[in-house]
Enzyme design. Sequence first.
Site, mmCIF file in Angstrom:
data_model
loop_
_atom_site.group_PDB
_atom_site.id
_atom_site.type_symbol
_atom_site.label_atom_id
_atom_site.label_comp_id
_atom_site.label_asym_id
_atom_site.label_seq_id
_atom_site.Cartn_x
_atom_site.Cartn_y
_atom_site.Cartn_z
ATOM 1 N N TYR A 73 52.519 49.492 34.359
ATOM 2 C CA TYR A 73 51.112 49.315 34.746
ATOM 3 C C TYR A 73 50.638 47.905 34.433
ATOM 4 C CZ TYR A 73 46.211 50.406 35.558
ATOM 5 O OH TYR A 73 44.946 50.422 36.056
ATOM 6 N N PHE A 125 39.204 34.193 61.227
ATOM 7 C CA PHE A 125 39.961 35.358 61.698
ATOM 8 C C PHE A 125 39.005 36.559 61.647
ATOM 9 C CE2 PHE A 125 42.875 38.949 60.767
ATOM 10 C CZ PHE A 125 43.578 38.910 61.950
ATOM 11 N N ASP A 126 39.232 37.601 62.437
ATOM 12 C CA ASP A 126 38.212 38.670 62.529
ATOM 13 C C ASP A 126 37.898 39.365 61.200
ATOM 14 O OD1 ASP A 126 40.732 39.531 63.110
ATOM 15 O OD2 ASP A 126 40.237 40.542 64.977
ATOM 16 N N ASP A 216 42.393 29.608 54.255
ATOM 17 C CA ASP A 216 42.927 30.917 54.639
ATOM 18 C C ASP A 216 44.381 30.640 55.016
ATOM 19 O OD1 ASP A 216 43.825 33.199 55.851
ATOM 20 O OD2 ASP A 216 42.058 33.512 57.109
ATOM 21 N N ALA A 218 47.282 32.305 55.566
ATOM 22 C CA ALA A 218 48.240 33.297 56.088
ATOM 23 C C ALA A 218 49.520 32.644 56.633
ATOM 24 C CB ALA A 218 47.578 34.154 57.168
ATOM 25 N N LYS A 259 52.458 37.708 56.537
ATOM 26 C CA LYS A 259 52.904 36.726 57.525
ATOM 27 C C LYS A 259 54.005 35.858 56.899
ATOM 28 C CE LYS A 259 48.930 38.232 59.354
ATOM 29 N NZ LYS A 259 47.546 38.047 58.962
ATOM 30 N N HIS A 450 38.992 48.343 72.170
ATOM 31 C CA HIS A 450 40.344 48.149 72.700
ATOM 32 C C HIS A 450 41.395 48.986 71.980
ATOM 33 C CE1 HIS A 450 39.844 45.190 69.517
ATOM 34 N NE2 HIS A 450 41.149 45.073 69.418
#
Length: 459
Positions: A73, A125-126, A216, A218, A259, A450
């Site tokens: 832990y 990014f969204d 960011d 990624a 990524k 979508h």
Amino acid sequence: MKRIYFPEPFRIKSIEPLKMLTREEREQKIAAAGYNVFSLASQDVYIDLLTDSGTGAMSSDQWAGVMLGDESYAGADCYYHVQENAKEIFGLPYVQLVHQGRAAEKVLLPVLLQGKKYAIANMHFDTTRAHVELAGARAIDCTVPEALDTTKYYDFKGNMDVERLEEYIHELGAENIGVVIMTITNNSAGGQPVSVENIRKTRDVAHKYGIKFMIDAARYAENSYFVKQREPEFKNSTIQEIVRATFEGADCFTMSAKKDAIVNMGGLIGCRDKAVFELVKQRCISFEGFITYGGMSGRDIEALARGLKEGIDENYLRYRIGQMEYLAARLDEAGIAYQSPVGGHAVFVDAKKLLPHIPYYQFPAQALAIELYKEAGIRACDIGSYMLGNDPDTGKQLEADFEFTRLAIPRRVYTQSHLDVIADALINIKERAQEIKGYKIVEEPPILRHFTAKLAPLE
Ligand SMILES: *Cc1c(COP(=O)(O)O)cnc(C)c1O
């Protein structure tokens, strides 16, 4: 001389069999899915290009790490390992594990945006946009105008428009802006790179006005590879040196490890300021888990620690970007347009140019995605008017700037033959483009339609 695009710096040790359906079976499956690729079972897909996120293949060294993962832990061995590697690679003194990129945003952004009204980025990014808004602020995009022309060559289409950024700061008031964000590579502009020069200028403008500068990160490794190819100052630098130049002076970063760290799950936060890090740790304990595991199992942490190193290997990156370049070159030969030059993680095919007879309100990029599935079992997705949706006030279909069918390439998963199947399928579709019809929506939820809408082909 023949160009060798991407000598794979690995060989294959374990394989995952793929089901090969007939064309008739695929036509039945996509009809049963309501012509929505998100409703297909992955087992019915031959080449899955839906995303490059968490879909990479781990190395034998990472799998060995999975067995060695320490599931304690607190204070597990793998925690120290990931700390050591991340600090060495990024050069920031404080690093926090979290379970994925949006968890990093959830933990960090409210700390930066407390009492502030805006975040400005080269492009959010969204999920980043969502967490800026959840923190009570507004997200402003400030990409260079070159990004909008798909056919025009520009080395760094992901860059921040630095002049416009400074104008925004004057218009909105520096005291109202919580953070300036640089997304590398610029995902929403097509995986387009950002130059180190542009990162430095953006950082200096943010700091001139006392605003925090966040990366960011990624696809920081893919970005660094493009910098090495295209920015003369760095042509003799190692990827590690470019990463250090990228993060120099950054106040913090968030990162989806799904990524460039080539793991199926994981994320990181980096901080330079101890006071910010103290708040991050507290929020991490509430939302993710104790600081030494951050919502991850030990085995996944160990795979992440090892993946960080593999992701910045130059031979790997040459192969990785080489795959995009190979596929793009085959499309060039066939006269198929895409966001050019090709980005780091995907080829964005220009469906408006391939299917010019289908208007935006009959969703050309979705029609092309469906054809790719029927033709060869390839799953791509629409980044266009179908994804954009309706105007929330009038309920009318919006027209997107681009109608892209995105082919996102998972890391170390598909071979050159798979890339040839993709190119050949697109060429076959181009030859009968005139016969391809648009689609109408027969069922849709009010937001993010979508993912779950149902469609029908037009006669
Ligand atoms: C994927 C991604 C995120 C979010 O990461 P998740 O791991 O999917 O939560 C944030 N920013 C960028 C640029 C991304 O590509």
